[in-house]
Design an enzyme around this catalytic site. Sequence first.
Site, PDB file in Angstrom:
ATOM      1  CG  ASP A 257      83.887 -64.619 -16.731  1.00 25.89           C
ATOM      2  OD1 ASP A 257      82.758 -65.119 -16.656  1.00 25.89           O
ATOM      3  OD2 ASP A 257      84.091 -63.464 -17.176  1.00 25.89           O
TER       4      ASP A 257
ATOM      5  CE1 TYR B 248      83.965 -58.918 -20.988  1.00 27.31           C
ATOM      6  CE2 TYR B 248      85.135 -60.860 -20.187  1.00 27.31           C
ATOM      7  CZ  TYR B 248      84.156 -59.903 -20.025  1.00 27.31           C
ATOM      8  OH  TYR B 248      83.372 -59.922 -18.904  1.00 27.31           O
TER       9      TYR B 248
ATOM     10  CE  LYS C  26      80.607 -62.823 -18.681  1.00 27.97           C
ATOM     11  NZ  LYS C  26      82.053 -62.977 -18.925  1.00 27.97           N
TER      12      LYS C  26
ATOM     13  CG  HIS D  50      78.302 -59.641 -21.766  1.00 28.34           C
ATOM     14  ND1 HIS D  50      79.505 -59.595 -22.440  1.00 28.34           N
ATOM     15  CD2 HIS D  50      78.570 -59.165 -20.525  1.00 28.34           C
ATOM     16  CE1 HIS D  50      80.450 -59.117 -21.644  1.00 28.34           C
ATOM     17  NE2 HIS D  50      79.901 -58.838 -20.479  1.00 28.34           N
TER      18      HIS D  50
END
Length: 296
Positions: free
Chosen positions: A48, A53, A78, A109
């Site tokens: 994931d 990120y 996402k 997200h």
Amino acid sequence: MAQHTKSTYTLNTGAKIPAIGLGTWQSKPSEVREAVKVALQRGYRHIDTALAYGNEEEVGQGIRDSGVPREEIWITTKLDNPWHHRVEDGVTSSLRSLGVDYVDLYLIHWPSSTDPNDLKKHLPDWNFVKTWQEMQKLPVSGRVKNIGVSNFGIRNLEILLNDPSCKIVPAVNQIELHPNCPSPKLLGYCKAKGIHCTAYSCLGSTDSPLYRDEALLKIAKAKGKTPQQVLLMWGLQRGTSVIPKSVTASRIEKNFELDGWELTPEEVQKLSSLPDRFKVCRDAWLPIKVFFGDDE
């Protein structure tokens, strides 16, 4: 006893999402690549990540380093908040960074369509319903196998599902879930709508009161397991997939040692009934409120 490390959950699309995955949120760039490689070589088959990120490129490198064939790995990523009006561009960016031709699951997200020029504001004349209209076009392309949402509570799911433009029910809702944030009403709602839930922050956090909780520690001691293993088993036995984050090889391995044992129904209930409430992820940083305290 179930072999949880090989277990999957069948989504409303018919796809099978692995029950246990590796989370990569807040993993340092220099550590993510190795963590992904180690996890896949240990047997994990679900990774994931997210555009937000900033580690999709390293995640992709870790996947290639592992030697595990792409088709054996479930990759979730996402759409970031400032990209809500550019869904196709968001997918293209993630695929390029990951170095893959498709992702197995692509999520909104957050239910917050943020203005890329001012992250404290929302896009004018745009919302997550319009974002979902664009998301629904993705599966046809083959670049995205399944679509879903993340951080959607009952109130926002109702808005989405009741809109006439909603033709595809989200396959997954990825939400924070642990005994200090069990959200039974939200879980029940999603189950009734055929939406699978994936638990993020399933181990709580270093600031969580979880690891001082006597009930958790007592159960872990009685089982001869770590508190983290007990928390993951709790999530699995509630019917959710779990994506524990770690960059330490020994912990990645330990978190995957979930075969051949389970919690009793009484132990699951005891953990579900812990009195403390704690959220790792809140919504104060967003331009709008997305958590309303009505999912418990």
